[in-house]
Structure formats: structure tokens, C-alpha cells
Design an enzyme around this catalytic site. Sequence first.
Site, short mmCIF file in Angstrom:
data_model
loop_
_atom_site.label_atom_id
_atom_site.label_comp_id
_atom_site.label_asym_id
_atom_site.label_seq_id
_atom_site.Cartn_x
_atom_site.Cartn_y
_atom_site.Cartn_z
N ASP A 11 6.33 0.19 7.87
CA ASP A 11 6.11 -1.19 8.28
C ASP A 11 7.44 -1.88 8.60
OD1 ASP A 11 3.42 -0.86 7.72
OD2 ASP A 11 3.65 -1.61 5.67
N1 URA Z 1 2.74 1.83 2.58
C1 URA Z 1 2.95 0.57 2.97
O1 URA Z 1 2.32 -0.35 2.47
N2 URA Z 1 3.89 0.36 3.93
C2 URA Z 1 4.62 1.33 4.50
O2 URA Z 1 5.46 1.07 5.36
C3 URA Z 1 4.38 2.65 4.06
C4 URA Z 1 3.44 2.87 3.10
#
Ligand code: URA
Length: 268
Positions: A104
Site C-alpha cells: 500500500d
Molecule cells: N497488508 C496491508 O494491510 N498492507 C500492505 O501493504 C500489505 C499487507
Amino acid sequence: MIRLQKYLANAGVASRRAAEKMIAEGRVSVNDEIIREMGVQIDEDYDVVKVDGEAVKNTEKKYYIMLNKPVGFVTTVSDDKGRPTVMDLVSDISARIYPVGRLDYDTEGLLLLTNDGDLTFKITHPKHDIAKTYVAEVTGNITMDTILQLRRGVMVDGVKTSPAEVEVVGATQYGTKVEITIHEGRNRQVRKMFEALGCIVKKLKRTKEAGLTLGHLPSGKWRKLSESEVNMLKKIEAAGTKGKNSSKPKVKAYSKTNSKRRTQKSGK
Ligand code: URA
């Protein structure tokens, strides 16, 4: 003979799944015939494959890169909102590399980039059970019950998460530092797992993936994987399929059309 989507992936055009999408969209032709079906086999020595009308050459050198992604970068090759992307952090690579899976915008840590579509497919396909470890800094009350629930699985978007390894590894200004290893890659999965139990993830960092460790790679920096790391990744298929060849994607025979194409080509 090789499946068309695998050929495109090997050529570094896109990951195997993205190549399947390109095929479905009618962007790929074999000997000037648009192919929309999955599973078509081509002969690398005879057939001419084009994407958007441009011939694909399958000779590209493969690159395997580990990036320590900082917060504030999108995991994509280009962003239509003009935000910085992880590609802005990687220079001096003369091939069309792309991220393997995603982190993310607000997550940091280990991100792989490559132009090896085959390897991308292995790492991102759910059947391979690839372990991904995150350190999450979370608010809220982390009780033993919370840990046990995370380990067993919690409901995220109506589906229970698969078992996870979870340990409390320290305390921070926000609350608790938890190390969590998951074997799935659902959207914002770690954050949603904690949210399901009333905890907010304030900071999230991926520290390990597929047997690789981020180590002391500074934030925003990248390095090429060593030969032994690449060899380890290439062995994933054998180690990760839980011994089931039957779970491999079914290959559709297409030899009739292939031979027709070649017959047309040779004028017979
Ligand atoms: N889980 C999440 O919540 N975000 C990420 O970027 C990867 C795994």
C-alpha cells in the site's frame, strides 16, 4: 511449444496474469491472428507474436531487485494521479521491470521488482502459499486473545483469513509492535485483520517475503538479488505447491490451430 501468456511473461512484457488480461482484451496476435482464448500454445521458433501490433522478442536479460519502499510511493509502474511511484526509486536498469505484488501507499518495506513474468506468477499466485512477514505498530489492546484470533484467522471482507504466525515483539509510542506472517495477499489484509479486532495499524513494514529478508537495506534504496537468492526463488514451485501438480493451470491443446497457422505460413 509454450503457452502464449507464459511466452509473454518470459519476454518481460507483463506478469502472466497481466498477459492473460492483454490476451482477453484482444491486444495480442499470433501470426497476425488476434488471439483472445487462454491456453493457446505457440512455437517460439516459428510463430510471430505481437502486442498492440509490435513484435515481441523473447531475449531480454532478467533482473531481480529488492527495494525498501518508503511510505508515500504507489506500487505501480505509472500513476494516473501523478503520485510518486516505486519506479521513481529504481534507476540504471535497462529493462521494463515491474513490481511483484504490491505494498500500500502507506506501507513500507520489502518490495521485489523484476522483468521475469514466470517468477512473478509463482510469487503472487495464491497456490504457492508464499510467506510474507510484516511488523505492525498497532494501537488498542493487544491481548493474548487478540493474538490467538489473528493466528486462527479473522473475517475480512466476509472471508476468514488463513492461519497466520503472530508474535508481540515490542512496545512503541503507539502501543504494541506485532510481527505477523501471512500466506495470502488480499487487499490491505494486515490492516483489515487488526481492524476486525478493534486495533488500528499506525505503521506497517514488510520485512520478509518468499524467504528473502529486507535486512539493513536503507529506506528508498534497492539492490540486486544475489545469485543464491534468485536460485532460491526459482525453486519456489517445487517447495510451494504442497506437492500437488493437479493444481497447475490446465493447458488447453491448441495444436490444430497452431498447425493451421504454420501450414498457412509455409504455404502448404
Ligand atoms: N497488508 C496491508 O494491510 N498492507 C500492505 O501493504 C500489505 C499487507
